[in-house]
Design an enzyme around this catalytic site. Structure first.
Site, PDB file in Angstrom:
ATOM      1  N   GLY A   1       0.813  -1.230   0.165  1.00  0.00           N
ATOM      2  CA  GLY A   1       0.009  -0.061  -0.105  1.00  0.00           C
ATOM      3  C   GLY A   1       0.826   1.124   0.082  1.00  0.00           C
ATOM      4  O   GLY A   1       0.783   2.237  -0.606  1.00  0.00           O
TER       5      GLY A   1
ATOM      6  N   CYS B   1       5.323  -2.380  14.494  1.00  0.00           N
ATOM      7  CA  CYS B   1       6.490  -2.349  13.317  1.00  0.00           C
ATOM      8  C   CYS B   1       8.030  -2.527  13.668  1.00  0.00           C
ATOM      9  O   CYS B   1       8.488  -2.989  13.050  1.00  0.00           O
ATOM     10  CB  CYS B   1       6.407  -0.839  12.759  1.00  0.00           C
ATOM     11  SG  CYS B   1       5.885   0.307  13.753  1.00  0.00           S
TER      12      CYS B   1
ATOM     13  N   GLU C   1       6.170   4.596   6.479  1.00  0.00           N
ATOM     14  CA  GLU C   1       6.863   3.916   7.396  1.00  0.00           C
ATOM     15  C   GLU C   1       6.248   2.590   6.989  1.00  0.00           C
ATOM     16  O   GLU C   1       5.129   2.225   7.291  1.00  0.00           O
ATOM     17  CB  GLU C   1       6.408   4.373   8.865  1.00  0.00           C
ATOM     18  CG  GLU C   1       7.346   3.616   9.898  1.00  0.00           C
ATOM     19  CD  GLU C   1       6.949   2.721  10.574  1.00  0.00           C
ATOM     20  OE1 GLU C   1       6.845   1.422  10.254  1.00  0.00           O
ATOM     21  OE2 GLU C   1       6.297   2.987  11.399  1.00  0.00           O
TER      22      GLU C   1
END
Ligand code: NAP
Length: 503
Positions: free
Chosen positions: A240, A297, A260
């Site tokens: 994406g 993340c 990010e």
């Protein structure tokens, strides 16, 4: 009280097309889907707002940020209730995340009040300069204009509607249009209500903030392509993020895209540390790997160790620590399905052994642990791709030379960690220049989950950790993403921005 509407420049706006939320528990809500009309309206209002908000004083913006924090706190329990139902994240986690979100807003408020972030410089005039006279030259950072922010699924508060990207852009002086994440539209709406209340209380231009709800790709695409949007903040998937980054680069006027994206956050266990306290490191790793169902993340997905008895003991201890951790609810059905498909692709890779297996289905995730050799890692780049969830891979290398080779083979990372004792110092030091080129943050003897919001934090790194290695999305330095330097040459004092008048 939820309306299911967008917030556009101080008005709650409905629409004909709706989507249903997919909460982890409780009943689904119905939310409007924004299209080009709403994007145009929000972007135009943001541009209109820029002419006042972009020229507001630092004190005015600080008061606004502080007020948003107060308004979020006033709605604290309602936010936790719906946030937990929508995302499956426990209430305690969301309360903590709320504190992080309000703390971040207040930190940015105090940071801009100090003024250092403006990076003001002056080269005074040299009327008698040789061979040429020099005029007075001053520099200051200025806000870039309206910013689009994509809320993240895994931080419904700290990286969403009033999260880090929004707070940084507002601190810089940029109006914001948020594309709310479809995984938590109700949470997004309550936070937008808090921002709306702060706008009304502080007299800020209403176009300074809009929230557009929706669950389709056209919305995100039309937002980043809108001519009045001047920068984008994003946290999410590699696919994406890359698609939106390419759209930003392909615009007639390309704009910066601060994405990010993915990271496996490697952890190197040096021999002396592995021998002395391998079991404790393994236990800590298991905790970090499974925290929040591994949906961070900074989740440390890959461990690199020299093979042998100490590495075997490390793996046994990791299995023992991971085994009792049961199924955890993931943020969305899609993320749970992506986790299982990542697991399957590891299983399908030759030379990989599954040492901890489990069963998960529907919206659940259970831990998995795999082993491979250094040579197999180097031959299979798929092993270096992020699997979002509590899945670990231990790479057993032949020796420290191969460990260095593995370190060199990594793509860009948000973090890299070294576990070391004093005797490991010389070997660990050899890794440092490699890790500096790979990661935004290097840690010794710790775990990368838990990102401090502070002045010295870097949450970014070379691609694919982020799309812009000069930037961070956490900490006060993140404000810089939404600024650009302007030089004022020979400009009379009365025409200079107020912030430049005293230097
Ligand atoms: P995502 O699919 O990248 O979605 C993030 C946001 O971007 C959503 O608002 C989404 O819209 C929008 N979007 C995505 N692709 C787009 C496109 N091609 N064009 C226009 N808009 C687009 O991320 P996600 O939903 O949060 O999670 C999916 C996967 O992302 C996870 O399985 C995980 O692998 C990864 N992830 C990584 C991190 C990280 O920090 N590294 C964080 C979260 C997720 P919709 O709401 O309409 O889908």
């Amino acid at each position: 009280m939820l309306t299911g509407k967008h917030l556009i420049a101080g008005e709650w706006v409905g629409g004909e097309t709706m989507f249903s939320s997919e909460p982890a528990e409780g009943s689904a809500g119905s939310y409007a889907v924004a299209g080009p009309t709403e994007v145009e309206r929000a972007a135009a209002a943001a541009e209109d707002a820029f002419w006042s908000y972009g020229y507001s004083t630092r004190a005015e913006r600080a008061a606004f940020l502080n007020r948003i924090a107060d308004e979020i706190e006033a709605r604290g329990e309602a936010i936790t209730e719906i946030g937990s139902a929508e995302t499956g994240l426990p209430g305690a986690r969301l309360r903590g995340e709320r504190g992080r979100t309000t703390g971040q807003l207040r930190l940015f408020a105090s940071h801009i009040e100090k003024g250092d972030y403006l990076d003001r410089r002056r080269d005074a005039a040299l009327p008698d300069g040789q061979p040429l006279a020099r005029p007075d030259i001053r520099l200051m950072e200025r806000p870039v204009g309206p910013v689009a922010v994509f809320g993240a699924s895994n931080f419904p508060l700290a990286f969403s509607t009033a999260g880090g990207d929004t707070a940084a852009a507002l601190a810089a002086g940029c109006p914001v249009v948020v594309k709310g994440h479809s995984a938590h539209p109700g949470t997004g709406e309550i936070v937008a209500q808090a921002i709306d209340a702060a706008i009304k209380a502080t007299g800020i231009h209403p176009g300074t903030f809009s929230l557009l709800q929706g669950n389709n790709r056209e919305l995100g695409s039309s937002l980043v392509k809108h001519r009045l949007i001047k920068a984008v903040g994003f946290t999410g998937s590699l696919g994406g993020g890359r698609a939106l980054f390419d759209l930003c680069a392909g615009r007639p006027e390309p704009i910066p895209f601060f994405g990010e994206l993915g990271s496996v956050n490697p952890m190197f266990v040096m021999p002396t540390a592995g021998k002395a306290r391998g079991e404790a490191i393994a236990k800590g790793w298991a905790g970090s790997l499974t925290l929040g169902a591994g949906q961070f993340c900074t989740n440390p997905g890959v461990v690199v160790m020299v093979k042998g008895g100490d590495a075997d003991a490390f793996v046994n201890a990791a299995v023992a620590a991971l085994e009792p951790i049961g199924a955890q609810t993931m943020l969305t059905d899609g993320i749970a399905a992506a986790y299982r498909s990542g697991r399957d692709s590891i299983r399908a890779t030759g030379g990989v052994r599954e040492v901890l297996t489990s069963m998960c289905d529907l919206r659940n995730a259970t831990p998995y642990l795999f082993l491979t050799s250094g040579a197999n890692w180097l031959a299979n780049h798929v092993l270096g791709e992020e699997i979002f969830g509590p899945l670990g891979l231990v790479v057993m290398v032949e020796d420290l030379g191969e460990m260095e080779k593995i370190a060199r083979s990594f793509q860009g990372q948000l973090t890299a960690t070294v576990h070391m004792d004093d005797a490991d110092g010389p070997q660990a030091k050899k890794l440092m220049p490699i890790l500096e080129r790979k990661a935004g943050r290097i840690l010794a003897n710790g775990y990368p989950t838990g990102v401090e919001v502070c002045d010295a934090m870097v949450h970014g790194g070379p691609y694919p950790a982020s799309t812009n290695f000069g930037a961070t999305s956490v900490g006060t330095l993140s404000i810089r993403r939404f600024l650009r330097p302007v030089c004022y040459q020979n400009i009379p004092d009365e025409m200079l921005p107020e912030d430049l008048s005293d230097i």
